[in-house]
Design an enzyme around this catalytic site. Sequence first.
Site, short mmCIF file in Angstrom:
data_model
loop_
_atom_site.label_atom_id
_atom_site.label_comp_id
_atom_site.label_asym_id
_atom_site.label_seq_id
_atom_site.Cartn_x
_atom_site.Cartn_y
_atom_site.Cartn_z
N ASP A 85 0.82 -1.22 0.00
CA ASP A 85 0.00 0.00 0.00
C ASP A 85 0.85 1.27 0.00
O ASP A 85 0.36 2.35 -0.27
CB ASP A 85 -0.97 0.01 1.20
CG ASP A 85 -0.28 -0.06 2.56
OD1 ASP A 85 0.97 -0.21 2.60
OD2 ASP A 85 -0.98 0.03 3.59
N LYS A 89 9.07 -0.04 -5.19
CA LYS A 89 7.94 -0.97 -5.38
C LYS A 89 6.99 -0.41 -6.44
O LYS A 89 6.45 -1.16 -7.27
CB LYS A 89 7.19 -1.20 -4.05
CG LYS A 89 7.95 -1.98 -3.00
CD LYS A 89 8.30 -3.42 -3.40
CE LYS A 89 7.09 -4.33 -3.50
NZ LYS A 89 7.50 -5.75 -3.71
P1 NAD Z 1 11.36 -9.90 3.89
O1 NAD Z 1 12.34 -8.77 3.91
O2 NAD Z 1 11.02 -10.59 5.16
O3 NAD Z 1 11.85 -11.05 2.88
C1 NAD Z 1 12.40 -10.76 1.63
C2 NAD Z 1 12.99 -12.05 1.08
O4 NAD Z 1 13.51 -11.78 -0.22
C3 NAD Z 1 14.18 -12.58 1.91
O5 NAD Z 1 14.04 -13.97 2.10
C4 NAD Z 1 15.38 -12.26 1.06
O6 NAD Z 1 16.46 -13.17 1.25
C5 NAD Z 1 14.80 -12.35 -0.34
N1 NAD Z 1 15.56 -11.56 -1.31
C6 NAD Z 1 15.99 -10.28 -1.19
N2 NAD Z 1 16.67 -9.92 -2.29
C7 NAD Z 1 16.67 -10.99 -3.12
C8 NAD Z 1 17.22 -11.23 -4.41
N3 NAD Z 1 17.92 -10.30 -5.06
N4 NAD Z 1 17.00 -12.44 -4.99
C9 NAD Z 1 16.30 -13.40 -4.34
N5 NAD Z 1 15.78 -13.24 -3.10
C10 NAD Z 1 15.97 -12.05 -2.51
O7 NAD Z 1 10.07 -9.30 3.19
P2 NAD Z 1 8.53 -9.57 3.49
O8 NAD Z 1 8.10 -8.69 4.60
O9 NAD Z 1 8.29 -11.03 3.55
O10 NAD Z 1 7.88 -8.99 2.15
C11 NAD Z 1 7.72 -9.81 1.00
C12 NAD Z 1 7.11 -8.99 -0.13
O11 NAD Z 1 5.86 -8.47 0.29
C13 NAD Z 1 7.96 -7.79 -0.55
O12 NAD Z 1 7.89 -7.68 -1.95
C14 NAD Z 1 7.27 -6.62 0.10
O13 NAD Z 1 7.45 -5.44 -0.63
C15 NAD Z 1 5.84 -7.07 0.10
N6 NAD Z 1 4.98 -6.54 1.17
C16 NAD Z 1 5.38 -6.63 2.47
C17 NAD Z 1 4.55 -6.16 3.47
C18 NAD Z 1 4.93 -6.27 4.93
O14 NAD Z 1 4.22 -5.73 5.79
N7 NAD Z 1 5.98 -6.96 5.30
C19 NAD Z 1 3.31 -5.58 3.15
C20 NAD Z 1 2.94 -5.52 1.79
C21 NAD Z 1 3.78 -6.01 0.82
#
Ligand code: NAD
Length: 357
Positions: free
Chosen positions: A136, A165
């Site tokens: 969001d 993003k």
């Molecule tokens: P996180 O930071 O916990 O996990 C990210 C994962 O991506 C990790 O396992 C990391 O090792 C991997 N990663 C990073 N760079 C990489 C690369 N170059 N190649 C392969 N793997 C790679 O993130 P999250 O909180 O689980 O979020 C996941 C997705 O959801 C993201 O795209 C984020 O923008 C989106 N998102 C997150 C939230 C939230 O509240 N956490 C809310 C909405 C959307």
Amino acid sequence: MKNVLVTGGAGFIGSNFIRYLLRTETNIRILNFDALTYAGNRENLADLEGDPRYRFIQGNICDAAQVDSVIREYQVDTIVHFAAESHVDRSILGPRQFIETNVMGTFTLLDAARNYWLKENVLPLDSVRFHHVSTDEVFGSLKPGEPAWTEETPYAPNSPYAASKAASDHLVRSYGHTYGLPYTITNCSNNYGPYQFPEKLIPLIILNAMDGKPLPVYGDGQQVRDWLHVEDHCEAIHLVLTKGKIGSTYNIGGENQPANLSIVETICDILDEIDSNPAHKPHRRLIQFVKDRPGHDRRYDMDTRKIRAELGWSPRHTLDQGLLDTVRWYLSHPEWVASIRQKHEYEGWLDANYKLR
Ligand code: NAD
Ligand code: TYD
């Protein structure tokens, strides 16, 4: 049999999603493709490593040759793209990695999918899907009284994270519009729940409070986020994958919007109740107001009528119960917590973000 490539499946939401998928689907093969950055933890899914439907591959979404060969070798027909740099504060201290991973990494994946799915025509076009997991935060910040964001609200990202993003969302859309890549996008609000890396607000506050450390609240603590339990997010993504309309975006949110300070106070009160260690009670006395985040968005709010009406989704967790379960999870997983704390990177991050505040 679906061959699903989950990028970032060793992170918080990705690992919960893989668990969800293995619980829900039988005829499936999941490839967890993750670079294992500081935020990735293979241990999050260690108990699934023996499952023939699951395989871990250490790999970087920016590495075109590796992405290409994995997609071909496993005849991937579905990509669910979580991999990203995901923490706003880190994007403020070091934006470059966000552009690399979130923009170039998404571009690399899209191009690999286009080459395999659209140029070679090995798989029927109606069997393939690129699902992009977004946030969001691309919409910016709401003033008091402004209506919640819909899928039609123009993007106005404020942090380098949000901008990266937003750029990746636009790239996905453009691959659909220009090349006909079958895609869906979800924009979700703040998630909480098990396996969240303890640099984000809720797990950071839980762990600091358990240790009797200060609980840093940025600015006046009256910033508002919409909070959703991670399992509700996973269910929504699964629904969009199975029933969502190609070329559509869906907002996902919990319709829970307490101010940050109230979230922190609730966690303190839960720990007062359930933590058997009396040393730090009452936990509220650990709250410390610290210097605000630069450019801090004031308020988020998601209009989720589209996914509710079209796909019949609604969250199953209330925030009160979800927070209680989450605090219990962190209390009952000391090995997981210890393994994160042992990562040299973690203490380094706490110093970088909090010492000068
Ligand atoms: P996180 O930071 O916990 O996990 C990210 C994962 O991506 C990790 O396992 C990391 O090792 C991997 N990663 C990073 N760079 C990489 C690369 N170059 N190649 C392969 N793997 C790679 O993130 P999250 O909180 O689980 O979020 C996941 C997705 O959801 C993201 O795209 C984020 O923008 C989106 N998102 C997150 C939230 C939230 O509240 N956490 C809310 C909405 C959307
Ligand atoms: P965060 O979990 O970093 O998610 P996001 O920035 O993506 O919303 O932060 C949630 C809210 O909590 C945000 O308004 C910033 C605030 N916050 C604090 O007050 N103190 C902290 O130590 C952290 C990490 C966040």
